[in-house]
Write a protein that holds these residues in place. Sequence first.
Motif, short mmCIF file in Angstrom:
data_model
loop_
_atom_site.label_atom_id
_atom_site.label_comp_id
_atom_site.label_asym_id
_atom_site.label_seq_id
_atom_site.Cartn_x
_atom_site.Cartn_y
_atom_site.Cartn_z
N GLU A 2 40.74 -56.22 49.87
CA GLU A 2 41.69 -57.01 50.64
C GLU A 2 42.46 -57.95 49.72
O GLU A 2 42.04 -58.25 48.62
CB GLU A 2 40.94 -57.84 51.69
CG GLU A 2 40.38 -57.04 52.81
CD GLU A 2 39.77 -57.93 53.87
OE1 GLU A 2 40.20 -59.09 54.01
OE2 GLU A 2 38.86 -57.45 54.56
N GLU A 3 43.62 -58.42 50.23
CA GLU A 3 44.46 -59.30 49.42
C GLU A 3 43.70 -60.54 48.97
O GLU A 3 43.81 -60.95 47.81
CB GLU A 3 45.70 -59.71 50.21
CG GLU A 3 46.63 -60.61 49.43
CD GLU A 3 47.87 -61.00 50.19
OE1 GLU A 3 48.19 -62.20 50.18
OE2 GLU A 3 48.51 -60.12 50.78
N LEU A 6 41.42 -59.66 46.13
CA LEU A 6 42.20 -59.38 44.93
C LEU A 6 42.66 -60.68 44.28
O LEU A 6 42.49 -60.87 43.07
CB LEU A 6 43.43 -58.51 45.26
CG LEU A 6 44.40 -58.27 44.10
CD1 LEU A 6 43.71 -57.54 42.96
CD2 LEU A 6 45.61 -57.50 44.58
N ALA A 53 48.91 -61.16 41.17
CA ALA A 53 48.59 -59.99 42.00
C ALA A 53 49.86 -59.27 42.43
O ALA A 53 49.92 -58.03 42.42
CB ALA A 53 47.79 -60.43 43.22
N ASP A 54 50.88 -60.04 42.78
CA ASP A 54 52.14 -59.44 43.21
C ASP A 54 52.76 -58.62 42.08
O ASP A 54 53.19 -57.49 42.28
CB ASP A 54 53.11 -60.53 43.67
CG ASP A 54 54.36 -59.96 44.29
OD1 ASP A 54 54.32 -59.64 45.49
OD2 ASP A 54 55.38 -59.83 43.57
N GLU A 55 52.79 -59.18 40.88
CA GLU A 55 53.36 -58.45 39.74
C GLU A 55 52.50 -57.25 39.38
O GLU A 55 53.02 -56.18 39.06
CB GLU A 55 53.55 -59.38 38.53
CG GLU A 55 54.00 -58.67 37.27
CD GLU A 55 55.23 -57.78 37.42
OE1 GLU A 55 55.36 -56.82 36.62
OE2 GLU A 55 56.07 -58.00 38.33
N SER A 56 51.19 -57.40 39.44
CA SER A 56 50.29 -56.27 39.14
C SER A 56 50.49 -55.15 40.15
O SER A 56 50.52 -53.96 39.78
CB SER A 56 48.84 -56.74 39.16
OG SER A 56 48.62 -57.70 38.16
N ASN A 57 50.65 -55.50 41.41
CA ASN A 57 50.89 -54.51 42.45
C ASN A 57 52.23 -53.80 42.22
O ASN A 57 52.34 -52.59 42.35
CB ASN A 57 50.86 -55.19 43.83
CG ASN A 57 50.94 -54.19 44.95
OD1 ASN A 57 50.23 -53.20 44.95
ND2 ASN A 57 51.81 -54.45 45.91
N ARG A 58 53.25 -54.55 41.87
CA ARG A 58 54.57 -53.98 41.61
C ARG A 58 54.52 -53.03 40.42
O ARG A 58 55.17 -51.98 40.42
CB ARG A 58 55.56 -55.12 41.36
CG ARG A 58 57.00 -54.76 41.25
CD ARG A 58 57.61 -53.89 42.31
NE ARG A 58 57.31 -54.22 43.69
CZ ARG A 58 57.49 -53.38 44.71
NH1 ARG A 58 57.99 -52.18 44.52
NH2 ARG A 58 57.19 -53.73 45.92
N PHE A 60 51.96 -51.19 39.57
CA PHE A 60 51.32 -49.98 40.07
C PHE A 60 52.30 -49.15 40.90
O PHE A 60 52.41 -47.95 40.72
CB PHE A 60 50.08 -50.36 40.89
CG PHE A 60 49.37 -49.20 41.48
CD1 PHE A 60 48.58 -48.37 40.70
CD2 PHE A 60 49.48 -48.92 42.84
CE1 PHE A 60 47.93 -47.28 41.26
CE2 PHE A 60 48.84 -47.84 43.41
CZ PHE A 60 48.05 -47.02 42.61
N ILE A 61 53.00 -49.80 41.81
CA ILE A 61 53.93 -49.10 42.70
C ILE A 61 55.08 -48.46 41.91
O ILE A 61 55.44 -47.31 42.14
CB ILE A 61 54.49 -50.07 43.77
CG1 ILE A 61 53.38 -50.45 44.75
CG2 ILE A 61 55.68 -49.45 44.51
CD1 ILE A 61 53.75 -51.60 45.67
N ALA A 84 55.29 -60.48 51.07
CA ALA A 84 54.44 -59.28 51.06
C ALA A 84 55.26 -58.01 51.12
O ALA A 84 56.36 -57.98 51.53
CB ALA A 84 53.49 -59.32 52.24
#
Length: 84
Positions: A2-3, A6, A53-58, A60-61, A84
């Motif tokens: 979950e966010e 993370l 987390a936001d940059e890490s997610n970006r 990955f995407i 989000a």
Amino acid sequence: MEETELVDSLVPAVEEQLQSKDTTYVRKTYQRLLKLDDIDDALALRMIALCLADESNRMFIDKRNFDELRYQELLNALPDLPEA
């Protein structure tokens, strides 16, 4: 994961960034946040971790490397949180 989990898992990485001479911008953001009303140590760390987390997610995407400039922009926007 979950966010919340993370973000919490990234707090140690933020704490390392606070000590690193390579990420002084993280320390400056942290110090700036602590000067604001209603933001304590734990909240400041979590806000920075949310940006990480936001940059890490970006990353990955978009299947790309870490964008340090984007991370800095997210930090500069705090206390406004990434959407989000």
